[in-house]
Design a protein around this motif. Structure first.
Motif, PDB file in Angstrom:
ATOM      1  N   LEU A  14      -0.127   7.008   0.861  1.00 32.52           N
ATOM      2  CA  LEU A  14       1.231   6.618   0.460  1.00 32.52           C
ATOM      3  C   LEU A  14       1.618   7.310  -0.839  1.00 32.52           C
ATOM      4  N   GLY A  21       4.080   2.428   4.969  1.00 33.28           N
ATOM      5  CA  GLY A  21       3.591   3.340   5.996  1.00 33.28           C
ATOM      6  C   GLY A  21       3.025   2.526   7.148  1.00 33.28           C
ATOM      7  N   VAL A  34       1.745  -1.049   2.041  1.00 33.09           N
ATOM      8  CA  VAL A  34       2.731  -0.679   1.015  1.00 33.09           C
ATOM      9  C   VAL A  34       2.118  -0.908  -0.365  1.00 33.09           C
TER      10      VAL A  34
END
Lengths: 118, 118
Positions: A14, A21, A34
């Motif tokens: 990320l 994601g 996240v």
């Protein structure tokens, strides 16, 4: 799902915080990781509950009447229709929501992130 | 959901392995923790995928053509209709399935556990 998912490996892919994601699916639900750093936006989801499991760090889910403080290994499900605003110094979080659920719920705005698979 | 859920605290409330305890809900899905010790039974769920996230220990999800080896922080979703049989020396696992999904799927038998909230 072909392969297992190592959540730490996915989190390393990320970039910026608040950009989830998607790492897998459970029926018509998306499984996403996240990073949370700072404060998100107040929003609600009228059609679905909202699942948060903290993987590392500490997360505060602000509700209008109280804060829910989560450490690693703690989860909270925000009921549908309930306004909330996540914030953290830094946290890594597993999210589960129906596919198509926008991260900003009813609020919209510049922090609305496209659904992307990582 | 009124309160947050500390998964380690909930796991401490469980007795025998393979007896899941429901700790919360996400829409019409149940969130459950379970201890795995030894081998479960081969089964499948024709109507739903089956979510496993390992919280501690190591879990092997045997499929008919291969094994999926999971450590803490790793998840796997068994697709609907796919036969599987979890086993572990010892593992603690978060399960997510639609409410009413029997733990033994199509296999039934003595290891079928009632749905219970802890």
């Amino acid at each position: 799902m072909e392969n297992k998912v190592n959540l730490a490996e996915k989190l390393a892919l990320l970039g910026a915080p608040f950009r989830p994601g998607i790492v897998g699916s459970l029926n018509d639900y998306k499984l996403a990781v996240v990073k949370v750093h700072g404060e998100f936006v107040w929003h609600k989801h009228d059609d679905t509950d909202d699942f948060f499991l903290v993987l590392s760090g500490r997360l505060t889910i602000q509700l209008r009447d109280r804060d829910v403080e989560l450490s690693a290994g703690e989860l909270y499900v925000v009921p549908r229709g309930v306004e909330h605003c996540p914030k953290a110094e830094y946290a890594e979080v597993l999210l589960i929501e129906p596919e198509g659920t926008p991260n900003t719920g009813d609020a919209g705005g510049e922090r609305t992130a496209p659904e992307r698979r990582i």
